[in-house]
Design a protein around this motif. Structure first.
Motif, PDB file in Angstrom:
ATOM      1  N   ALA A  37      -7.737  -2.440  52.028  1.00  0.00           N
ATOM      2  CA  ALA A  37      -7.695  -3.581  51.102  1.00  0.00           C
ATOM      3  C   ALA A  37      -8.527  -3.305  49.838  1.00  0.00           C
ATOM      4  CB  ALA A  37      -8.213  -4.839  51.795  1.00  0.00           C
ATOM      5  N   PHE A  38      -9.466  -2.363  49.937  1.00  0.00           N
ATOM      6  CA  PHE A  38     -10.294  -2.040  48.770  1.00  0.00           C
ATOM      7  C   PHE A  38      -9.590  -1.075  47.811  1.00  0.00           C
ATOM      8  CE2 PHE A  38     -13.348  -3.893  51.599  1.00  0.00           C
ATOM      9  CZ  PHE A  38     -14.251  -4.536  50.764  1.00  0.00           C
ATOM     10  N   LYS A  39      -8.311  -0.796  48.118  1.00  0.00           N
ATOM     11  CA  LYS A  39      -7.438   0.023  47.267  1.00  0.00           C
ATOM     12  C   LYS A  39      -8.088   1.346  46.846  1.00  0.00           C
ATOM     13  CE  LYS A  39      -4.018  -3.050  46.632  1.00  0.00           C
ATOM     14  NZ  LYS A  39      -4.373  -4.450  46.506  1.00  0.00           N
ATOM     15  N   GLU A  40      -8.372   1.508  45.532  1.00  0.00           N
ATOM     16  CA  GLU A  40      -8.814   2.826  45.049  1.00  0.00           C
ATOM     17  C   GLU A  40     -10.214   3.219  45.531  1.00  0.00           C
ATOM     18  OE1 GLU A  40      -9.866  -0.219  42.133  1.00  0.00           O
ATOM     19  OE2 GLU A  40      -8.000   0.274  43.149  1.00  0.00           O
ATOM     20  N   LEU A  41     -10.936   2.302  46.186  1.00  0.00           N
ATOM     21  CA  LEU A  41     -12.242   2.697  46.749  1.00  0.00           C
ATOM     22  C   LEU A  41     -12.074   3.588  47.976  1.00  0.00           C
ATOM     23  CD1 LEU A  41     -14.634  -0.401  46.474  1.00  0.00           C
ATOM     24  CD2 LEU A  41     -14.234   1.456  44.869  1.00  0.00           C
ATOM     25  N   LEU A  42     -10.918   3.497  48.622  1.00  0.00           N
ATOM     26  CA  LEU A  42     -10.640   4.412  49.738  1.00  0.00           C
ATOM     27  C   LEU A  42     -10.104   5.721  49.148  1.00  0.00           C
ATOM     28  CD1 LEU A  42     -10.288   5.225  52.711  1.00  0.00           C
ATOM     29  CD2 LEU A  42      -8.117   4.002  52.739  1.00  0.00           C
ATOM     30  N   LEU A  43     -10.995   6.713  49.060  1.00  0.00           N
ATOM     31  CA  LEU A  43     -10.648   7.973  48.391  1.00  0.00           C
ATOM     32  C   LEU A  43      -9.863   8.884  49.329  1.00  0.00           C
ATOM     33  CD1 LEU A  43     -14.169   8.731  46.815  1.00  0.00           C
ATOM     34  CD2 LEU A  43     -12.265   7.439  45.802  1.00  0.00           C
ATOM     35  N   TRP A  44      -8.885   9.587  48.789  1.00  0.00           N
ATOM     36  CA  TRP A  44      -8.172  10.591  49.576  1.00  0.00           C
ATOM     37  C   TRP A  44      -7.479  11.576  48.640  1.00  0.00           C
ATOM     38  CZ3 TRP A  44      -2.637  10.612  49.566  1.00  0.00           C
ATOM     39  CH2 TRP A  44      -2.036   9.474  48.983  1.00  0.00           C
ATOM     40  N   GLY A  45      -7.087  12.735  49.189  1.00  0.00           N
ATOM     41  CA  GLY A  45      -6.345  13.716  48.399  1.00  0.00           C
ATOM     42  C   GLY A  45      -7.189  14.918  48.000  1.00  0.00           C
ATOM     43  N   ILE A  46      -6.495  15.926  47.502  1.00  0.00           N
ATOM     44  CA  ILE A  46      -7.138  17.228  47.256  1.00  0.00           C
ATOM     45  C   ILE A  46      -8.219  17.152  46.176  1.00  0.00           C
ATOM     46  CG2 ILE A  46      -5.232  18.012  45.744  1.00  0.00           C
ATOM     47  CD1 ILE A  46      -7.428  20.240  48.003  1.00  0.00           C
ATOM     48  N   PRO A 157     -16.972  -8.198  44.802  1.00  0.00           N
ATOM     49  CA  PRO A 157     -16.000  -9.250  44.485  1.00  0.00           C
ATOM     50  C   PRO A 157     -14.961  -9.476  45.588  1.00  0.00           C
ATOM     51  CG  PRO A 157     -16.309  -7.801  42.600  1.00  0.00           C
ATOM     52  CD  PRO A 157     -17.061  -7.188  43.743  1.00  0.00           C
ATOM     53  N   LEU A 158     -14.494  -8.392  46.204  1.00  0.00           N
ATOM     54  CA  LEU A 158     -13.460  -8.576  47.234  1.00  0.00           C
ATOM     55  C   LEU A 158     -14.028  -9.259  48.483  1.00  0.00           C
ATOM     56  CD1 LEU A 158     -10.489  -8.221  47.849  1.00  0.00           C
ATOM     57  CD2 LEU A 158     -10.987  -5.989  48.842  1.00  0.00           C
ATOM     58  N   TRP A 159     -15.264  -8.912  48.833  1.00  0.00           N
ATOM     59  CA  TRP A 159     -15.895  -9.599  49.968  1.00  0.00           C
ATOM     60  C   TRP A 159     -16.019 -11.087  49.664  1.00  0.00           C
ATOM     61  CZ3 TRP A 159     -15.824  -7.455  54.417  1.00  0.00           C
ATOM     62  CH2 TRP A 159     -16.004  -6.065  54.566  1.00  0.00           C
ATOM     63  N   GLU A 160     -16.392 -11.397  48.416  1.00  0.00           N
ATOM     64  CA  GLU A 160     -16.588 -12.806  48.061  1.00  0.00           C
ATOM     65  C   GLU A 160     -15.263 -13.567  48.074  1.00  0.00           C
ATOM     66  OE1 GLU A 160     -20.776 -12.499  45.588  1.00  0.00           O
ATOM     67  OE2 GLU A 160     -18.896 -12.255  44.507  1.00  0.00           O
ATOM     68  N   LYS A 161     -14.241 -12.899  47.623  1.00  0.00           N
ATOM     69  CA  LYS A 161     -12.917 -13.522  47.565  1.00  0.00           C
ATOM     70  C   LYS A 161     -12.322 -13.664  48.983  1.00  0.00           C
ATOM     71  CE  LYS A 161      -8.547 -12.428  45.341  1.00  0.00           C
ATOM     72  NZ  LYS A 161      -7.904 -11.130  45.523  1.00  0.00           N
ATOM     73  N   GLY A 162     -12.589 -12.654  49.808  1.00  0.00           N
ATOM     74  CA  GLY A 162     -12.010 -12.641  51.158  1.00  0.00           C
ATOM     75  C   GLY A 162     -10.708 -11.862  51.180  1.00  0.00           C
ATOM     76  N   PHE A 163     -10.403 -11.249  52.304  1.00  0.00           N
ATOM     77  CA  PHE A 163      -9.172 -10.462  52.416  1.00  0.00           C
ATOM     78  C   PHE A 163      -8.845 -10.301  53.888  1.00  0.00           C
ATOM     79  CE2 PHE A 163     -12.767  -7.638  52.598  1.00  0.00           C
ATOM     80  CZ  PHE A 163     -12.444  -6.666  53.520  1.00  0.00           C
ATOM     81  N   ARG A 164      -7.630  -9.881  54.143  1.00  0.00           N
ATOM     82  CA  ARG A 164      -7.205  -9.678  55.527  1.00  0.00           C
ATOM     83  C   ARG A 164      -7.728  -8.314  55.995  1.00  0.00           C
ATOM     84  NH1 ARG A 164      -2.344 -11.357  58.597  1.00  0.00           N
ATOM     85  NH2 ARG A 164      -2.165  -9.687  60.122  1.00  0.00           N
ATOM     86  N   ARG A 165      -8.554  -8.348  57.045  1.00  0.00           N
ATOM     87  CA  ARG A 165      -9.215  -7.120  57.491  1.00  0.00           C
ATOM     88  C   ARG A 165      -8.258  -6.219  58.268  1.00  0.00           C
ATOM     89  NH1 ARG A 165     -15.071  -7.735  57.944  1.00  0.00           N
ATOM     90  NH2 ARG A 165     -15.036  -5.650  58.836  1.00  0.00           N
ATOM     91  N   ARG A 219     -20.179 -12.726  56.591  1.00  0.00           N
ATOM     92  CA  ARG A 219     -19.033 -12.359  55.750  1.00  0.00           C
ATOM     93  C   ARG A 219     -18.425 -11.026  56.193  1.00  0.00           C
ATOM     94  NH1 ARG A 219     -21.120 -13.363  50.300  1.00  0.00           N
ATOM     95  NH2 ARG A 219     -20.179 -15.417  50.435  1.00  0.00           N
ATOM     96  N   LEU A 220     -19.299 -10.081  56.525  1.00  0.00           N
ATOM     97  CA  LEU A 220     -18.829  -8.740  56.905  1.00  0.00           C
ATOM     98  C   LEU A 220     -18.481  -8.659  58.394  1.00  0.00           C
ATOM     99  CD1 LEU A 220     -19.946  -7.961  54.123  1.00  0.00           C
ATOM    100  CD2 LEU A 220     -21.150  -6.061  55.166  1.00  0.00           C
ATOM    101  N   ASP A 221     -19.023  -9.604  59.177  1.00  0.00           N
ATOM    102  CA  ASP A 221     -18.983  -9.502  60.628  1.00  0.00           C
ATOM    103  C   ASP A 221     -19.639  -8.179  61.046  1.00  0.00           C
ATOM    104  OD1 ASP A 221     -18.455 -10.189  63.215  1.00  0.00           O
ATOM    105  OD2 ASP A 221     -16.379  -9.497  63.198  1.00  0.00           O
ATOM    106  N   ALA A 222     -20.823  -7.944  60.486  1.00  0.00           N
ATOM    107  CA  ALA A 222     -21.477  -6.638  60.626  1.00  0.00           C
ATOM    108  C   ALA A 222     -22.118  -6.469  61.995  1.00  0.00           C
ATOM    109  CB  ALA A 222     -22.552  -6.497  59.551  1.00  0.00           C
TER     110      ALA A 222
END
Ligand code: RAT
Ligand code: ZN
Length: 421
Positions: A37-46, A157-165, A219-222
């Motif tokens: 859900a964090f989109k480009e924060l999840l890094l991948w690729g060569i 911001p995404l944590w504050e907004k909320g998202f489907r985990r 919020r995180l359910d840490a």
């Protein structure tokens, strides 16, 4: 139940242990990966693999361009420079370089062609969600613990907004700035509506810090709270860090039954010109840890230490205090030579009551190499240990080995998180 270690040292027996270790799912208890859900924060690729800060540091052993020049380049150009320096002009035999090749190989790519454009093309044709599932499968990872900081403007911001985990990702609350940069952090907390007095903190301030921790834990359910600590960390000390730990953090962790994960031994920005790659390591005085474990028996602690020289002392500490869970071969210790040494040491002193490894992956594809590399070493250590047992006449059943490996790969850790302390 079948006894598999009737005879020590037999190859098929060793193979069975290896099969179990290579195939048991792991819980990766500390990474820097993100829920998709964090989109480009999840890094991948060569390119992300190549500009990993472990490789940046290594490439500057060979590169002679000024640091500023390197940082002014695009990510693609930096990746090309690193590829040339570490893979083309020299053989890629360091652990971080070998790791890139293991990951590519296990993803089905032909590394011997040394064809960076072709590798880029392949990654560009992958769908992010499929690639995530594939990497998790290849690593044999059933759950990935993230590092989530409320102080990070990119993720807050995404944590504050909320998202489907995504249920494969678990959020661990990371709080370095709170404990280590209070003068800068207090105004930020105040700006977010917490009544804290940065200059003259009173009980009200500590209560407000607790409110902040409680809100973010929820919020995180840490399942745990984590902080990395400088090599010269002391506890108790006459400073704000000790006050925050005593008056806010430990009471919060007790109230919520959360372990506090401590990672001592880092020397931040030893060479600031290397940016993220510029941190170093130092010997810690583990008395601070000991004071925490002995002074707060109702709190739970996890620890991994950066200096090789501190590893034995940490194991001894864990023998004294059951509220301490030792984990992982962290950062500069995540190399085969030390994983082997540390895993043997820990097994010999702690049995199976620790977690030998976490990946610390920052790029998704890294789990594809970090886990198989570590699994092989752990398998060899276990083969030696079960074989030594067999020499006494003790016979280990397959189900017992499976149980032991499950414990090492997250079972013992998750039980520790759940227990009441
Ligand atoms: O291993 C790393 O990538 C380091 O940069 C650190 O992030 C370390 O793992 C940490 O969590 O502080
Ligand atoms: Zn880390």
């Amino acid at each position: 139940m079948k006894t598999i270690l009737a005879e020590a040292g037999r190859v098929p027996v060793a193979r069975q242990i290896e099969d179990i270790v290579m195939s048991t799912p792991v819980v990766d208890i500390h990474t820097h990966l993100y829920d998709p859900a964090f989109k480009e924060l999840l890094l991948w690729g060569i390119d992300e693999l190549l500009v990993y800060h472990y490789l940046v540091a290594e490439s500057f052993r060979y590169l002679d361009l000024p640091y500023e020049r390197f940082w002014s380049l695009s990510k693609t150009q930096q990746a090309e420079l690193i590829w040339d320096a570490l893979f083309v002009h020299h053989s890629p035999i360091s652990e971080s370089c070998r790791g890139v090749l293991t990951a590519l190989h296990l993803l089905g790519l032909d590394v011997k062609k040394r064809d960076l454009p072709a590798l880029r093309k392949w990654f560009a044709s992958q769908r992010a969600d499929n690639h995530l599932t594939r990497c998790l499968e290849l690593a044999g990872a059933q759950r990935i613990y993230m590092t989530n900081s409320p102080f990070d403007d990119a993720e807050r911001p995404l944590w504050e907004k909320g998202f489907r985990r995504d249920e494969r990702f678990v959020a661990a609350l990371r709080i370095d700035p709170l404990l280590l940069s209070w003068p800068e952090t207090a105004p930020r907390l105040a700006g977010w509506g917490y009544e804290v007095d940065g200059a003259a903190p009173t009980q009200r301030t500590f209560d407000e810090v607790r409110r902040f921790l409680a809100e973010w834990t929820l919020r995180l359910d840490a399942p745990y709270i984590m902080v990395s600590l400088p090599a010269d960390f002391e506890f108790p000390a006459k400073n704000i860090t000790t006050q925050l730990i005593e008056k806010a953090l430990l009471p919060h962790c007790r109230e919520h039954g959360l372990p506090l994960a401590l990672m001592p031994g880092v020397r931040r920005a030893v060479n600031p010109q290397l940016k993220l790659a510029g941190d170093g390591s130092g010997l810690s005085n583990l008395e601070g840890l000991q004071n925490l474990q002995s002074g707060y028996p109702e709190n739970k602690f996890m620890a991994t230490v950066l200096a090789r020289e501190n590893q034995h002392e940490l194991c001894v500490l864990a023998r004294k205090f059951r509220n301490l869970h030792v984990f992982g071969c962290w950062w500069f210790t995540n190399v085969p030579y030390l994983i082997d040494e540390m895993t043997r040491l820990r097994i010999e002193l702690l049995g199976l009551s620790f977690t030998p490894q976490h990946s610390d992956a920052r790029v998704l594809d890294q789990i594809v190499y970090k886990w198989p590399h570590s699994r092989r070493i752990i398998a060899q250590v276990l083969i030696d240990k079960y074989s030594a047992l067999a020499q006494t006449g003790w016979q280990v059943k397959r189900a017992e080995i499976e149980r032991d490996v499950k414990d090492l790969f997250g079972g013992a850790f998750e039980r520790f998180c759940e227990c009441q302390g």
